[in-house]
Write a protein that holds these residues in place. Structure first.
Motif, PDB file in Angstrom:
ATOM      1  N   TYR A  22       0.840  -1.203   0.000  1.00 34.06           N
ATOM      2  CA  TYR A  22       0.000   0.000   0.000  1.00 34.06           C
ATOM      3  C   TYR A  22       0.872   1.249   0.000  1.00 34.06           C
ATOM      4  N   GLU A  61      -6.860   1.277  -3.301  1.00 31.13           N
ATOM      5  CA  GLU A  61      -8.249   1.051  -2.882  1.00 31.13           C
ATOM      6  C   GLU A  61      -8.471  -0.406  -2.481  1.00 31.13           C
ATOM      7  N   LEU A  64      -6.937  -0.989   0.926  1.00 31.43           N
ATOM      8  CA  LEU A  64      -7.769  -0.414   1.992  1.00 31.43           C
ATOM      9  C   LEU A  64      -9.054  -1.209   2.195  1.00 31.43           C
ATOM     10  N   ASP A  65      -9.658  -1.681   1.108  1.00 24.85           N
ATOM     11  CA  ASP A  65     -10.860  -2.515   1.232  1.00 24.85           C
ATOM     12  C   ASP A  65     -10.544  -3.800   1.992  1.00 24.85           C
ATOM     13  N   ALA A  67      -8.107  -4.244   4.171  1.00 19.98           N
ATOM     14  CA  ALA A  67      -7.862  -3.893   5.571  1.00 19.98           C
ATOM     15  C   ALA A  67      -9.173  -3.659   6.312  1.00 19.98           C
ATOM     16  N   ALA A  68     -10.104  -2.976   5.673  1.00 22.21           N
ATOM     17  CA  ALA A  68     -11.408  -2.723   6.296  1.00 22.21           C
ATOM     18  C   ALA A  68     -12.141  -4.035   6.557  1.00 22.21           C
ATOM     19  N   ALA A  69     -12.060  -4.966   5.626  1.00 23.60           N
ATOM     20  CA  ALA A  69     -12.717  -6.264   5.804  1.00 23.60           C
ATOM     21  C   ALA A  69     -12.100  -7.035   6.974  1.00 23.60           C
ATOM     22  N   ARG A  70     -10.770  -6.997   7.077  1.00 16.78           N
ATOM     23  CA  ARG A  70     -10.108  -7.681   8.196  1.00 16.78           C
ATOM     24  C   ARG A  70     -10.483  -7.046   9.527  1.00 16.78           C
ATOM     25  N   LEU A  71     -10.542  -5.728   9.574  1.00 22.02           N
ATOM     26  CA  LEU A  71     -10.947  -5.045  10.804  1.00 22.02           C
ATOM     27  C   LEU A  71     -12.378  -5.409  11.195  1.00 22.02           C
ATOM     28  N   GLN A  72     -13.239  -5.495  10.202  1.00 19.56           N
ATOM     29  CA  GLN A  72     -14.629  -5.867  10.472  1.00 19.56           C
ATOM     30  C   GLN A  72     -14.704  -7.284  11.034  1.00 19.56           C
ATOM     31  N   LYS A  75     -13.610  -7.156  14.639  1.00 18.29           N
ATOM     32  CA  LYS A  75     -14.664  -6.525  15.427  1.00 18.29           C
ATOM     33  C   LYS A  75     -15.798  -7.506  15.706  1.00 18.29           C
TER      34      LYS A  75
END
Length: 83
Positions: A22, A61, A64-65, A67-72, A75
């Motif tokens: 990234y 992008e 980042l997508d 990373a967002a999926a892994r964070l979700q 969570k």
């Protein structure tokens, strides 16, 4: 510009992007945008820069997508009651 030269821009300038981190893609994207904004490049170079910039932006992008999926996922796993 000949078709061979155009194909060299398309292939040689894009094939390394998929292996970029990234941070690498973002830094190069910044450099591409800066070069395009300052102007002065010939049309062929500007088009090649634009194409590479689009590919770099897409790479960023997707990073980042992901990373967002892994964070979700993290969570959601933290919110699940333990059995």
């Amino acid at each position: 510009m000949s078709e061979t030269t155009e194909n060299q821009f398309s292939t040689a300038k894009l094939d390394d992007i998929e292996q970029m981190s990234y941070e690498q893609a973002r830094e190069e994207l910044i450099a591409v945008v800066t070069k395009l904004e300052t102007g002065g490049a010939p049309l062929e170079e500007s088009l090649a820069l634009w194409q590479r910039g689009e590919a770099l932006a897409d790479r960023c992008e997707r990073w980042l997508d992901g990373a967002a999926a892994r964070l979700q996922q993290v969570k959601e796993s933290l919110q699940r009651p333990e059995a």
